[in-house]
Design a protein around this motif. Structure first.
Motif, PDB file in Angstrom:
ATOM      1  N   PRO A 111       0.819  -1.225   0.000  1.00 18.18           N
ATOM      2  CA  PRO A 111       0.000   0.000   0.000  1.00 18.18           C
ATOM      3  C   PRO A 111       0.848   1.268   0.000  1.00 18.18           C
ATOM      4  N   ALA A 112       2.000   1.241   0.678  1.00 19.33           N
ATOM      5  CA  ALA A 112       2.858   2.429   0.699  1.00 19.33           C
ATOM      6  C   ALA A 112       3.344   2.767  -0.701  1.00 19.33           C
ATOM      7  N   LEU A 113       3.807   1.761  -1.419  1.00 20.73           N
ATOM      8  CA  LEU A 113       4.316   1.991  -2.772  1.00 20.73           C
ATOM      9  C   LEU A 113       3.188   2.369  -3.725  1.00 20.73           C
ATOM     10  N   LEU A 114       2.006   1.796  -3.511  1.00 23.21           N
ATOM     11  CA  LEU A 114       0.869   2.135  -4.352  1.00 23.21           C
ATOM     12  C   LEU A 114       0.529   3.616  -4.228  1.00 23.21           C
ATOM     13  N   VAL A 115       0.518   4.118  -2.997  1.00 22.14           N
ATOM     14  CA  VAL A 115       0.217   5.539  -2.785  1.00 22.14           C
ATOM     15  C   VAL A 115       1.288   6.418  -3.436  1.00 22.14           C
ATOM     16  N   LEU A 116       2.555   6.062  -3.235  1.00 23.65           N
ATOM     17  CA  LEU A 116       3.644   6.870  -3.778  1.00 23.65           C
ATOM     18  C   LEU A 116       3.644   6.851  -5.305  1.00 23.65           C
ATOM     19  N   VAL A 117       3.390   5.694  -5.887  1.00 22.57           N
ATOM     20  CA  VAL A 117       3.342   5.607  -7.349  1.00 22.57           C
ATOM     21  C   VAL A 117       2.121   6.351  -7.889  1.00 22.57           C
TER      22      VAL A 117
END
Length: 230
Positions: A111-117
């Motif tokens: 989820p962290a990478l999804l938000v950042l991407v």
């Protein structure tokens, strides 16, 4: 999609990234050196003593990401790659120590990478990049899942879960780059295994952590530039 290094990255920005990476990497190394990630089932020897190398490695990776990604998408894409570099350093340490990629790091990274991407995609203004990232993440996860199912002694399910993250982030850059990341991972893994065998540091039945090779392959994929010539 053509992807170019961040030509707008000023030297002073790279210096700041190096300093910030060194500080955060050093703090990360200090925490990892306590062995808090170890569990009872881990068959590990003494804790690694050299806590300083995460500082050097993360400083280098952040400079590399600053040069490669730079001001792409108005700087909005860079945080995702900096976060992944930090995650890679932590996972390399842990996988090399206990041959395990902990869910406590890998799963929250989704989820962290999804938000950042997603932030990077908004800055880029190309929603096709997000669709491609999701497709590459799912495809790489599926490929690794099949390989782990066929040969569980070669790949663990931790590697499978990590593959989805790699495919997602590198696939955001391009499909070709994601393909290179997979190929490079197995080339690096084969080379590491060969060196360990020749140096008698491992045998034919020894389990060699594959996570570090996957992460090296991911950065190789990020660095590749692909140009379609009409």
């Amino acid at each position: 999609m053509e992807f170019f290094p961040g030509a707008g990255t000023a030297p002073w920005v790279l210096v700041l990234l190096a300093l910030a990476g060194a500080v955060i990497g050093g703090l990360t190394g200090r925490v990892l050196a306590t062995g808090g990630y170890r569990i009872e089932s881990d068959q590990a020897a003494d804790l690694p003593r050299h806590w300083w190398w995460p500082a050097v490695l993360l400083a280098g990776l952040w400079v590399l990401m600053g040069w490669r990604i730079g001001d792409y998408a108005g700087w909005s894409a860079l945080p995702a790659f900096l976060f992944f570099a930090w995650l890679a350093v932590a996972l390399v340490w842990i996988d090399a120590d206990v041959h395990r990629l902990p869910d406590g790091l890998v799963l929250p990274a989704y989820p962290a990478l999804l938000v950042l991407v997603l932030v990077g995609t908004v800055g880029l203004g190309d929603w096709g990049a997000l669709v491609r990232a999701l497709a590459c993440g799912a495809a790489m996860y599926a490929v690794y899942f099949v390989m782990a199912f066929v040969s569980p002694s070669s790949l663990g399910f931790g590697d499978v879960k990590l593959s989805g993250l790699i495919g997602f982030l590198v696939g955001w850059i391009g499909i070709y780059q994601a393909f290179v990341a997979v190929v490079a991972a197995f080339l690096v893994g084969g080379l590491v295994g060969l060196v360990l065998l020749v140096g008698r540091r491992a045998g034919l039945r020894s389990h060699i952590a594959f996570g570090p090779s996957m992460l090296v392959g991911a950065f190789v994929g990020m660095l590749v530039q692909y140009h379609v010539v009409a």
